[in-house]
Every structure is written in structure tokens, then in C-alpha cells.
Design a protein around this motif. Structure first.
Motif, PDB file in Angstrom:
ATOM      1  N   GLU A  51       0.953  -0.880  -0.246  1.00 31.02           N
ATOM      2  CA  GLU A  51       0.095  -0.382  -0.319  1.00 31.02           C
ATOM      3  C   GLU A  51       0.259   1.386   0.179  1.00 31.02           C
ATOM      4  N   TRP A  52       1.845   0.954   1.125  1.00 32.85           N
ATOM      5  CA  TRP A  52       2.765   2.651   0.444  1.00 32.85           C
ATOM      6  C   TRP A  52       4.048   2.469  -0.975  1.00 32.85           C
ATOM      7  N   ASN A  53       3.495   1.442  -1.370  1.00 33.26           N
ATOM      8  CA  ASN A  53       4.653   1.539  -2.504  1.00 33.26           C
ATOM      9  C   ASN A  53       3.852   1.284  -4.117  1.00 33.26           C
ATOM     10  N   ASN A  54       2.521   2.282  -4.315  1.00 35.17           N
ATOM     11  CA  ASN A  54       2.024   2.399  -4.714  1.00 35.17           C
ATOM     12  C   ASN A  54       0.826   3.627  -4.681  1.00 35.17           C
ATOM     13  N   ALA A  55       0.084   4.218  -5.659  1.00 32.08           N
ATOM     14  CA  ALA A  55      -1.034   5.091  -5.744  1.00 32.08           C
ATOM     15  C   ALA A  55      -2.140   5.109  -4.251  1.00 32.08           C
ATOM     16  N   GLY A  56      -2.625   3.713  -4.576  1.00 28.99           N
ATOM     17  CA  GLY A  56      -4.047   3.590  -4.075  1.00 28.99           C
ATOM     18  C   GLY A  56      -5.303   3.926  -5.084  1.00 28.99           C
ATOM     19  N   THR A  57      -4.953   4.515  -6.788  1.00 26.08           N
ATOM     20  CA  THR A  57      -6.101   4.549  -7.299  1.00 26.08           C
ATOM     21  C   THR A  57      -6.292   3.540  -7.680  1.00 26.08           C
ATOM     22  N   GLY A  58      -8.032   2.946  -7.725  1.00 22.56           N
ATOM     23  CA  GLY A  58      -8.659   1.818  -9.013  1.00 22.56           C
ATOM     24  C   GLY A  58      -8.746   2.488 -10.130  1.00 22.56           C
ATOM     25  N   HIS A  59      -7.466   2.241 -10.520  1.00 21.46           N
ATOM     26  CA  HIS A  59      -7.161   3.082 -12.504  1.00 21.46           C
ATOM     27  C   HIS A  59      -7.923   2.991 -13.119  1.00 21.46           C
ATOM     28  N   SER A  60      -9.154   4.180 -13.534  1.00 16.78           N
ATOM     29  CA  SER A  60     -10.621   3.603 -14.117  1.00 16.78           C
ATOM     30  C   SER A  60     -10.679   4.516 -15.030  1.00 16.78           C
ATOM     31  N   ALA A  61      -9.490   5.451 -15.273  1.00 13.88           N
ATOM     32  CA  ALA A  61      -9.752   6.644 -15.474  1.00 13.88           C
ATOM     33  C   ALA A  61     -10.548   7.818 -15.666  1.00 13.88           C
ATOM     34  N   TYR A  67      -5.417   9.522 -19.556  1.00 11.49           N
ATOM     35  CA  TYR A  67      -5.442   8.322 -21.079  1.00 11.49           C
ATOM     36  C   TYR A  67      -6.409   8.648 -21.544  1.00 11.49           C
ATOM     37  N   THR A  68      -6.240  10.272 -21.878  1.00 16.27           N
ATOM     38  CA  THR A  68      -7.290  11.188 -22.876  1.00 16.27           C
ATOM     39  C   THR A  68      -6.490  11.735 -23.513  1.00 16.27           C
ATOM     40  N   SER A  69      -5.916  12.163 -24.838  1.00 17.31           N
ATOM     41  CA  SER A  69      -5.309  12.954 -25.465  1.00 17.31           C
ATOM     42  C   SER A  69      -6.503  13.406 -26.793  1.00 17.31           C
ATOM     43  N   GLU A  70      -5.396  15.192 -26.261  1.00 19.02           N
ATOM     44  CA  GLU A  70      -6.108  15.940 -27.669  1.00 19.02           C
ATOM     45  C   GLU A  70      -5.022  15.668 -29.127  1.00 19.02           C
ATOM     46  N   ALA A  81      -9.182   5.827 -22.346  1.00 17.78           N
ATOM     47  CA  ALA A  81      -9.437   5.751 -20.721  1.00 17.78           C
ATOM     48  C   ALA A  81     -11.609   4.665 -21.021  1.00 17.78           C
ATOM     49  N   ILE A  82     -11.440   4.372 -21.936  1.00 16.33           N
ATOM     50  CA  ILE A  82     -12.702   3.582 -21.752  1.00 16.33           C
ATOM     51  C   ILE A  82     -12.174   2.262 -21.739  1.00 16.33           C
ATOM     52  N   LYS A  83     -11.132   1.782 -22.534  1.00 16.95           N
ATOM     53  CA  LYS A  83     -10.448   0.218 -22.196  1.00 16.95           C
ATOM     54  C   LYS A  83     -10.301  -0.324 -20.390  1.00 16.95           C
ATOM     55  N   ASN A 139     -21.045   8.159 -22.077  1.00 20.72           N
ATOM     56  CA  ASN A 139     -20.665   6.694 -21.898  1.00 20.72           C
ATOM     57  C   ASN A 139     -21.110   5.774 -20.604  1.00 20.72           C
ATOM     58  N   PRO A 140     -21.941   5.113 -20.371  1.00 19.30           N
ATOM     59  CA  PRO A 140     -22.633   4.606 -19.191  1.00 19.30           C
ATOM     60  C   PRO A 140     -21.575   4.248 -18.446  1.00 19.30           C
TER      61      PRO A 140
END
Length: 499
Positions: A51-61, A67-70, A81-83, A139-140
Motif C-alpha cells: 500500500e505504500w508502494n503505489n498510488a492506491g487508485t482504482g485506475h478507471s480513467a 488516458y485521454t489525448s487531444e 480511457a474507455i478501455k 458513455n455509461p
């Protein structure tokens, strides 16, 4: 020093969240298979999964802008982001299945609901954020996301960030309440406790030294019992290398053709952690900004509410650094030892192409505490140095390989490498990593057990109701599953209403 030989069906190398996920899935799909785990440290979840070695984020964009680019025409590409979100949903569904089946308990010990917020400054970035929301709004997976550039609304969302802010520069944020904080260390330990109850053999303080292919197509794994001083030889039909940054050197030892022309570049991380409970209580969100121009994707700054050891904490970072170690508990010879005749040109090509990354890492290593505080004050204007300490995070090894984009291309992501007949697989790379563990294991199954996928499909659909489906094409099913899983995992917030 004595030696011993044993046979088994499956060997999992590394007691992190990836091996834990693969083992847990296999015990549902093929409960008769015998599984052994080898970990060189004294317990599970002590490296990248800790838990101290990562951001602890449930990465879902929901908030990660990288995860989104212009595009050049100004439109926003949201496909990645959708993927990523779809992949995280599979992990979420599997965790809910385990809890609902009483295979693991007390989900609040590893997952908590937390708003996910994207925060940007500057007119161009505000326009980008507004366009990003518009591109995601139908997107749902992203319904319920709000946008605001009203300072009063932003004070409600992020009071600590807005307090004392004097800049006249435009500022805006998006907020969605269905985000999560995930304690991957706690989850890993829970999963291994479950596997132990399923008669999976867990071997801690056991270091994998080498691999040999046997005449009948199995793998003989040479293991050093660190405490006992013995050398053991374990033979298996299938081997999974899930050793975090240590996976690349182990993959190279297998000698499979797929291990050639692949290198790795280690990046270390630091976080600032708040030691003032009054400050911690003023913030309740994961707030992600935009990476600075020229900075790599893993450097996106974020101010995170975290739940560690059942205590609310506040972290800011990451600050990148450089160490030649591939693991936090690794060796200073890891990087040089990974350079082989078959990948030296790949590594050299990456060195030439990634001068910007090298410059960035040098600058990060040279940062003083006061310079780090200056970066923190871009998020929290009134931050005080005495309220913040530094904590060393984990090591990440970015994959370097030859691709269509050219020789020595640095990869930002997670990658499964397996041999042609699917008897051995290794997981390389970094973010989004743990958040997409179930999706990664489905890829392992497809590459290594294609002949079993039809047999396993009913059970996979029981565990993962949206398996093989697109939430965009089945919004009602997604909403039903998402609501049910939220209740099971204790994440129930006001759910968005789908048209």
C-alpha cells in the motif's frame, strides 16, 4: 546444501496482487489443479503491491488525464480511457464475486469509495477538460461526472486546494463520486489467505534462481530456500512470472525467443505524506492534475486521500527518481545485469530517444525538499513544510522493446509475454497494473489456455457478468451489475441514472 525435486501443475513466482489474482481465478476455474507460490520476501504484498508502494487508485480513467489525448483537430481521443475503465470493472466484479461467495471478507479493509477529480489551470487546459467531459458524457462508464469552473463550487469539492489561492488564472475541475481508493497490499494478503485455505502451497523466503525446459515440455524451476539454505527443483506444466520489476531478469533466464530484444528502465518514486490530522480531514478526494510539458505519463501529480491500516491519510506525488534496482528490495546490479547481447542495441536506441526522460529524472533527483514543497503548493497554496514527510514508494520497470514505432521504444503500460505453446508467461510493465489485474489474467488465459476457454466461459461469466461485453452496447446490464457490486463492496453512493 541438499536438494529436492517435486512436481506440480502451476507455479506462481512472486506473491503480489497479480499472482494472487491468477491463483484465485484458477482455483475457481480448475479447483483440482495443484498450485505452488514462491516469494523471496517474508510475506505477501511487500513490493509493488504494498500500500505504500503505489498510488492506491482504482485506475478507471475517471480522473487520470493521461488516458485521454487531444488530437490535432482539437477532438479528444477517449478510447484508452474507455478501455482502462472496462478493464477495472472486471476487477471490481471479481472482487464482488469473492466477497459475495464468502471467499474473502470485510471489503472495507481494501476498497473505499472516494470522489475522483481532475483539476487543471490555464485557459487551454480548461477547454481540454470541458471537451474531455463532452467526449465521455454519453458513455455509461462515465455517467455522473460533473464539470465546474465556478470557484465557489470548487471550494465545495476541494476546500484545501482552493483555500488561499490568489492566481487569476482560469481553473476548472471534473468530479465523479464513483471512484475508489484501493489498498492493493491488503487485498493481496486477503487473496493469499484465501489461497492458503484452498490448499495452495505458499513458500516465502524462496528465491527463484533458474529455469530449464524438460523433455516432456514442462518447466523445471530451480529455487533457493533462503532460510534453510537448500536448493529445490520444482517441475510444473505452467509457470507464471509475476515478480513486479523482477520479472524481466527471470523472463530472460527462461531463454524463450519471446524474451529477446526486451529491456527495462527502472524508475523509483517518492510521495509526500501529511502528518497533520487536521489537514488530512480537510480533503476527501483523489485529485489528478496534468503532467508538465516533457514529463512522462507516470509523473502526473495527484493529491490523494488514502485509507491505510484503517486510517485516513493524505499523499502527494509522485516525485520520480532513479535507482538501478528493479525492485525496492533489489540489487544495484539489476539494470546492468539485464543488458544482454540480444537487447543491448534496443537499450542503446532507447537511451538516445529518451533524452527528455533522462533529463527529467536528473531534475527530479536533484529536487530539494523546498522545491518539492513548491510543487505541492501548486495544489495546496497554504501547505506548511512541517506538516509533510517523505516516504519512498516502489520501483517500477518501464518496458523497452522494438516496435513498429522504432527500435528501443519505451512502453508505458502492462504487457504479458508468453512462449509460443503457452507453458510460461511473464508480466512486465507498470500502470495501470494492479487495477486491471483480472483483465491481464484473462489475457494470460487466452494466450496460454486457449483450448480451455470454451469450458471455462460459463464460470467466467458467473464471476464477471460483463465478460466479453461492451458496457456501451449493454448499458442496462452494466448499471445493474455496477449497482449490485457497489452494494456488495460497500461502495454505494448515489448511482447515476441511465437513459
Amino acid at each position: 546444501m541438499s536438494s529436492m525435486r517435486r512436481e506440480t501443475d502451476v507455479i506462481l513466482i512472486g506473491a503480489g496482487v497479480m499472482s494472487a489474482t491468477l491463483g484465485s481465478l484458477l482455483k475457481e476455474l480448475a479447483p483440482e489443479w495443484e498450485i505452488k507460490v514462491f516469494e523471496k520476501l517474508a510475506s505477501a504484498g511487500e513490493e509493488s503491491s504494498n500500500e505504500w508502494n503505489n498510488a492506491g487508485t482504482g485506475h478507471s480513467a475517471l480522473c487520470e488525464l493521461n488516458y485521454t489525448s487531444e488530437k490535432s483537430d482539437g477532438t479528444i481521443d477517449v478510447s484508452k480511457a474507455i478501455k482502462i475503465n472496462e478493464q477495472f470493472q472486471l476487477s471490481r466484479q471479481f472482487w464482488a464475486y469473492l466477497v459475495n461467495s464468502n471467499l474473502i471478507r470485510n471489503p472495507q479493509d481494501f476498497i473505499m469509495p472516494i470522489p475522483h477529480i481532475s483539476l487543471v489551470q490555464g485557459e487551454k487546459n480548461v477547454t481540454f477538460l470541458r471537451s474531455r467531459l463532452e467526449a465521455l458524457s454519453n458513455n455509461p462508464l462515465f455517467q455522473g461526472m460533473e464539470f465546474s469552473e465556478d470557484p465557489e463550487k470548487l471550494k465545495e469539492w476541494t476546500p484545501l486546494i482552493m483555500e488561499g489561492r490568489t492566481s487569476n488564472e482560469p481553473i476548472a475541475a471534473t468530479k465523479i463520486d464513483s471512484g475508489t481508493d484501493v489498498n492493493f497490499g491488503a487485498l493481496t494478503r486477503m487473496l493469499f489467505d484465501h489461497l492458503k485455505s484452498q490448499n495452495v502451497e505458499l513458500n516465502y523466503k524462496h528465491s527463484v534462481e533458474d529455469f530449464k525446459r524438460t523433455n516432456d515440455g514442462r518447466w523445471e524451476v530451480k529455487v533457493h530456500d533462503i532460510e534453510g539454505g537448500n536448493i529445490e527443483y520444482h517441475t510444473a506444466k505452467f509457470v507464471f512470472i509475476g515478480g513486479g520489476g523482477g520479472s524481466l531478469p527471470l523472463l530472460q533466464k527462461t531463454g524463450i525467443p519471446e524474451s529477446k530484444h526486451i529491456g527495462g528502465f527502472p524508475v523509483s518514486g517518492l510521495f509526500m505524506v501529511c502528518n497533520n490530522p487536521e489537514v488530512v480531514e480537510q480533503h476527501h478526494a483523489k485529485v489528478y492534475g496534468k503532467a508538465k510539458v516533457g514529463a512522462p505519463p507516470m509523473s502526473v501529480p495527484h493529491l490523494d486521500t488514502r485509507y491505510i491500516d484503517n486510517k485516513k491519510t493524505l499523499l502527494f506525488g509522485p516525485f520520480a527518481g532513479f535507482s538501478p534496482k528493479f525492485l525496492k528490495h533489489g540489487s544495484n546490479l539489476d539494470l546492468i545485469g539485464s543488458v544482454k547481447p540480444n537487447n543491448v542495441l534496443t537499450m542503446l536506441a532507447a537511451g538516445v530517444k529518451e533524452m527528455g526522460l533522462t533529463k527529467y529524472l536528473i531534475e527530479q533527483v536533484m529536487l530539494s525538499n523546498e522545491k518539492r514543497m513548491e510543487e505541492l503548493r501548486e495544489f495546496i497554496p497554504n501547505a506548511k513544510s512541517e506538516d509533510w514527510d517523505i516516504v519512498a514508494a516502489g520501483q517500477r520497470v518501464q518496458v523497452i522493446k522494438d516496435t513498429e514505432a522504432g527500435k528501443g521504444t519505451l512502453q508505458f503500460g502492462t504487457e504479458v509475454v508468453s512462449d509460443a505453446d503457452g507453458t510460461i508467461a511473464a508480466l512486465l510493465g507498470a500502470s495501470p497494473g494492479a487495477s486491471t489485474a483480472v483483465h491481464v489474467m484473462l489475457e494470460v488465459f487466452q494466450k496460454c489456455f486457449p483450448e480451455r476457454m470454451n469450458e471455462w466461459e460459463p464460470k467466467l461469466k458467473e464471476m464477471l457478468p460483463t465478460y466479453g461485453m461492451s458496457p456501451v452496447e449493454h448499458p442496462e446490464l452494466f448499471h445493474q451489475v455496477h449497482t449490485s457490486n457497489s452494494q456488495i463492496l460497500g461502495l454505494s453512493v448515489e448511482e447515476p441514472v441511465f437513459a
